[in-house]
Design a protein around this motif. Structure first.
Motif, mmCIF file in Angstrom:
data_model
loop_
_atom_site.group_PDB
_atom_site.id
_atom_site.type_symbol
_atom_site.label_atom_id
_atom_site.label_comp_id
_atom_site.label_asym_id
_atom_site.label_seq_id
_atom_site.Cartn_x
_atom_site.Cartn_y
_atom_site.Cartn_z
ATOM 1 N N ALA A 53 67.751 17.479 39.267
ATOM 2 C CA ALA A 53 68.413 16.269 39.757
ATOM 3 C C ALA A 53 69.864 16.262 39.286
ATOM 4 O O ALA A 53 70.141 16.574 38.122
ATOM 5 C CB ALA A 53 67.698 15.011 39.266
ATOM 6 N N THR A 54 70.757 15.933 40.181
ATOM 7 C CA THR A 54 72.179 15.849 39.841
ATOM 8 C C THR A 54 72.697 14.417 39.868
ATOM 9 O O THR A 54 73.894 14.189 39.726
ATOM 10 C CB THR A 54 73.008 16.720 40.799
ATOM 11 N N SER A 55 71.799 13.457 40.050
ATOM 12 C CA SER A 55 72.177 12.044 40.024
ATOM 13 C C SER A 55 70.985 11.224 39.568
ATOM 14 O O SER A 55 69.832 11.507 39.954
ATOM 15 C CB SER A 55 72.623 11.568 41.415
ATOM 16 N N ALA A 56 71.251 10.207 38.769
ATOM 17 C CA ALA A 56 70.184 9.299 38.356
ATOM 18 C C ALA A 56 69.530 8.638 39.558
ATOM 19 O O ALA A 56 68.341 8.298 39.539
ATOM 20 C CB ALA A 56 70.751 8.241 37.409
ATOM 21 N N THR A 58 70.157 30.130 45.114
ATOM 22 C CA THR A 58 69.658 31.028 46.155
ATOM 23 C C THR A 58 70.224 32.428 45.974
ATOM 24 O O THR A 58 69.515 33.433 46.155
ATOM 25 C CB THR A 58 70.022 30.488 47.543
ATOM 26 N N ALA A 59 71.506 32.510 45.591
ATOM 27 C CA ALA A 59 72.133 33.820 45.386
ATOM 28 C C ALA A 59 71.460 34.600 44.268
ATOM 29 O O ALA A 59 71.449 35.839 44.282
ATOM 30 C CB ALA A 59 73.617 33.640 45.080
ATOM 31 N N GLU A 60 70.887 33.879 43.289
ATOM 32 C CA GLU A 60 70.184 34.533 42.183
ATOM 33 C C GLU A 60 68.720 34.803 42.511
ATOM 34 O O GLU A 60 67.979 35.317 41.674
ATOM 35 C CB GLU A 60 70.278 33.666 40.923
ATOM 36 N N GLY A 61 68.305 34.431 43.722
ATOM 37 C CA GLY A 61 66.928 34.675 44.129
ATOM 38 C C GLY A 61 65.921 33.708 43.559
ATOM 39 O O GLY A 61 64.714 33.984 43.565
ATOM 40 N N LEU A 62 66.383 32.549 43.058
ATOM 41 C CA LEU A 62 65.456 31.570 42.499
ATOM 42 C C LEU A 62 64.844 30.739 43.628
ATOM 43 O O LEU A 62 65.565 30.162 44.438
ATOM 44 C CB LEU A 62 66.192 30.633 41.526
ATOM 45 N N LEU A 73 75.034 23.170 35.387
ATOM 46 C CA LEU A 73 73.585 23.166 35.575
ATOM 47 C C LEU A 73 73.136 24.457 36.262
ATOM 48 O O LEU A 73 72.132 25.070 35.865
ATOM 49 C CB LEU A 73 73.164 21.945 36.392
ATOM 50 N N ALA A 74 73.860 24.873 37.280
ATOM 51 C CA ALA A 74 73.523 26.118 37.977
ATOM 52 C C ALA A 74 73.572 27.299 37.017
ATOM 53 O O ALA A 74 72.692 28.167 37.024
ATOM 54 C CB ALA A 74 74.476 26.338 39.149
ATOM 55 N N GLY A 75 74.598 27.329 36.156
ATOM 56 C CA GLY A 75 74.721 28.413 35.188
ATOM 57 C C GLY A 75 73.559 28.451 34.215
ATOM 58 O O GLY A 75 73.030 29.515 33.892
ATOM 59 N N PHE A 96 77.113 23.745 46.335
ATOM 60 C CA PHE A 96 77.296 24.748 45.280
ATOM 61 C C PHE A 96 76.003 25.076 44.552
ATOM 62 O O PHE A 96 75.663 26.250 44.351
ATOM 63 C CB PHE A 96 78.356 24.289 44.282
ATOM 64 N N LEU A 97 75.271 24.080 44.111
ATOM 65 C CA LEU A 97 74.076 24.312 43.313
ATOM 66 C C LEU A 97 73.048 25.114 44.100
ATOM 67 O O LEU A 97 72.499 26.106 43.600
ATOM 68 C CB LEU A 97 73.481 22.976 42.856
#
Length: 239
Positions: free
Chosen positions: A50-53, A136-140, A102-104, A130-131
């Motif tokens: 989650a990126t927002s409350a 997706t680029a990392e295959g997650l 968070l992505a990192g 971005f997230l």
């Protein structure tokens, strides 16, 4: 202050305590667009993002379904983390304050619990991609459920805006890039540039600051850390 409700009233109360006279000028309002029934089966989920409350408004005033409460929840910052706890989650991981951070953190955990069935992103609309792109680029594995939508508010008459911005505020607070862009558009449409020549524009993050035109940059200030305490400390630093 451009923050939408219910956060606007909470921030206004803090500002009054600090000796300010807040004016609320919301530019967006939230619409909840999903229900708990829209959550995917638990077998398809290994954790939540989650990126927002506001994402946890999907549960209303209730806690999340019991079968979901054991999942780890990865949040962008302290306010979102608290909202997750209020929704009943116990394994809450608090990020450093931005979607990029968070992505990192999540991609660094590749090969651990964030793999498995995949992560469920409780997202809003509109949002920056971005997230999702980074994971997706990392295959997650990632599923996205839009739980709320921010609808832009309109002020059909100039008098409504002039009443709120007269006298011109010493500072205006911005909590999102959407709010900053909406405010800039409103100022341009209503020809309010001259009346705001002494106003400082206080932003929760550098990303939000970048939404302002170059001619305003001398009066744009980013919080030292992307949270409200830091933003209000920056405001206090104006003297």
């Amino acid at each position: 202050m451009t923050r939408p409700e219910p956060g606007a009233s909470r921030t206004a109360s803090r500002l009054r305590t600090l000796g300010h006279e807040p004016v609320i000028l919301p530019l967006f309002e939230a619409q909840i667009t999903a229900r708990p029934d829209d959550l995917p089966p638990v077998q398809q989920v290994g954790g939540l993002i989650a990126t927002s409350a506001r994402a946890f408004s999907i549960f209303g005033s209730n806690t999340a379904p019991a079968e979901y409460l054991h999942f780890p929840v990865y949040t962008v910052g302290p306010a979102t983390a608290q909202a997750a706890r209020d929704a009943g989650f116990h394994d809450v991981h608090e990020g450093a304050g931005s979607a990029r951070d968070l992505a990192g953190a999540l991609t660094a955990q590749s090969g651990t619990a964030v793999d498995g069935p995949g992560l469920l992103y409780l997202a809003g609309s509109p949002r920056k991609p971005f997230l999702e792109e980074a994971l997706t680029a990392e295959g997650l594995p990632l599923k996205v459920l839009e739980t709320y939508r921010m609808d832009q508010l309109s002020y059909p008459t100039d008098s409504q805006i002039l009443d709120l911005l007269s006298p011109a505020p010493d500072a205006a607070l911005f909590y999102s890039s959407n709010a900053a862009l909406g405010f800039c558009s409103l100022v341009s449409t209503k020809n309010l540039d001259k009346s705001l020549q002494s106003t400082f524009f206080m932003c929760l993050s550098p990303e939000i600051s970048s939404a302002f035109p170059e001619t305003w940059m001398a009066r744009v200030i980013s919080a030292g850390h992307p949270d409200e305490d830091s933003l209000l400390a920056s405001l206090a630093g104006l003297g």
